[in-house]
Design an enzyme around this catalytic site. Sequence first.
Site, PDB file in Angstrom:
ATOM      1  CG  HIS A 109      -1.778   1.220   1.317  1.00  0.00           C
ATOM      2  ND1 HIS A 109      -2.981   1.300   0.665  1.00  0.00           N
ATOM      3  CD2 HIS A 109      -1.598   2.410   1.931  1.00  0.00           C
ATOM      4  CE1 HIS A 109      -3.518   2.488   0.883  1.00  0.00           C
ATOM      5  NE2 HIS A 109      -2.702   3.185   1.643  1.00  0.00           N
ATOM      6  NE  ARG A 130      -9.665  10.930   9.115  1.00  0.00           N
ATOM      7  CZ  ARG A 130      -8.855  10.104   8.456  1.00  0.00           C
ATOM      8  NH1 ARG A 130      -9.301   8.912   8.059  1.00  0.00           N
ATOM      9  NH2 ARG A 130      -7.612  10.415   8.217  1.00  0.00           N
ATOM     10  CG  ASP A 143     -11.952   4.294   5.673  1.00  0.00           C
ATOM     11  OD1 ASP A 143     -11.387   5.028   6.512  1.00  0.00           O
ATOM     12  OD2 ASP A 143     -11.699   4.349   4.465  1.00  0.00           O
ATOM     13  CB  SER A 187      -8.404   5.392   7.434  1.00  0.00           C
ATOM     14  OG  SER A 187      -8.706   5.457   6.077  1.00  0.00           O
TER      15      SER A 187
HETATM   16  N1  URA Z   1      -5.647   7.060   2.826  1.00  0.00           N
HETATM   17  C1  URA Z   1      -6.627   6.388   3.460  1.00  0.00           C
HETATM   18  O1  URA Z   1      -7.075   5.338   3.003  1.00  0.00           O
HETATM   19  N2  URA Z   1      -7.075   6.868   4.631  1.00  0.00           N
HETATM   20  C2  URA Z   1      -6.617   8.003   5.191  1.00  0.00           C
HETATM   21  O2  URA Z   1      -7.072   8.379   6.255  1.00  0.00           O
HETATM   22  C3  URA Z   1      -5.617   8.707   4.510  1.00  0.00           C
HETATM   23  C4  URA Z   1      -5.137   8.216   3.321  1.00  0.00           C
END
Ligand code: URA
Length: 436
Positions: free
Chosen positions: A82, A168, A161, A183
Amino acid sequence: MRAVDIVMKKRDGGELSREEIEFLVSGYVSGNIPEYQVSSWLMAVFFKGMTARETGFLTDVMLHSGKTIDLSGIQGPFVDKHSTGGVGDKLSLILAPIVASCGVRVPMMSGRSLGHTGGTLDKLESIPGYTARLTEARFREGILADGFAMTGQTEEIVPADRLLYSLRDVTATVESVPLITASILSKKCAEGAEALVFDVKSGPGAFMKTPEDAERLARSLVDTGRAMGKRIIALITDMTEPLGLTVGNFFEVEETLDCLEGTGPADVMEVTLALSERMLVAAGKAKDAESARSRCLAVLESKEARTRFLANAARQGGDVDRMLALRGNYRAPFHAAVTAPSSSFVTAINAYGIGMASVLLGAGRSKTSDPVFPDVGIIFAKKSGDRVEAGGEVCTLYARDEAALAGAMDLARKAVSFGSEKPDPIKHILKEISAL
Ligand code: URA
């Protein structure tokens, strides 16, 4: 339990229990706790932070807010990578087939471009016919057949999320290490990987602008991931300058093919191989980075990785013959070049400026509903450290209309710096943090 007491406890710097976090998050997802209380809690977390235990609880609660991918019946090991997001970052497209060719299964759930950063799925979907919206059955089928498959997050995976991230976004609470950690990790744990390699970018083109901030996020990902039972490696990598010579969806597919054919740019290959090696080590497929590297180089040399990339493209609906025919000439009609004012060195190329120029061109998006185009973007002839003659080309921008081109040219010109001294080479891999 009352939401207000939980908000108050966090406001006053207390450590929340799993039950309290679960009460708040599940209450929000089910519509029983209003947005204003969750917003206050997010702001309290932003200022007071979370302990490692709390971050782990939040990750776990978010993970269990929805469905997880079932990879049972498929022989692992399952490892994913990731990236926290960059400009010209096409590494997932290159490393998934490399690592899969070495016997590791890569269940890759990726994102789309947003703001100045590009998105793996938009790049792949610039291949005519390619779809990154797979059912779970097709995702499994791809992993079984090709060793990897590329899909996006569905409605059912980590719904908490999606809701929390939108909140957010409008409450100025995105840039919080524990919230980012939960997240990212909740989504990565939902896709079924046993080990994860993180590419935490640092620099003006990254979410984390300084190596110190990038390291705080990397440590949080590693520590929380380990507490969730995953083997984790994080590399902190540089994102002051775009990676490679292309920024733009199909342009980056072309560069992916170059990399898989042994003619890719050195910076892209350096970071791709560094991450691929760690994936092999994390998977237990190589005892150390050196032996992992020679396996990765062997599957590049034999073209097995290229063959797997093409097999995945076809399996996910891509027209491979058309992709190969378009290579090198799929360019939007309006173009202009950024040139050097005098004979000099290119001293810097600001990744953020280039990322924003690519958004204006239509390669990326400012909001999730914006369309993106395959044939627009930026191709570099020179990178920092290269000598360029007066009037010589540094990069060319491609657009679908004159207005987009003019706006993007303005940003791109400001993003490129020149000087009489050759700058020090960029160090791409800044640090490694691991918990195997
Ligand atoms: N990428 C994500 O998946 N979540 C975040 O909070 C920030 C970047």
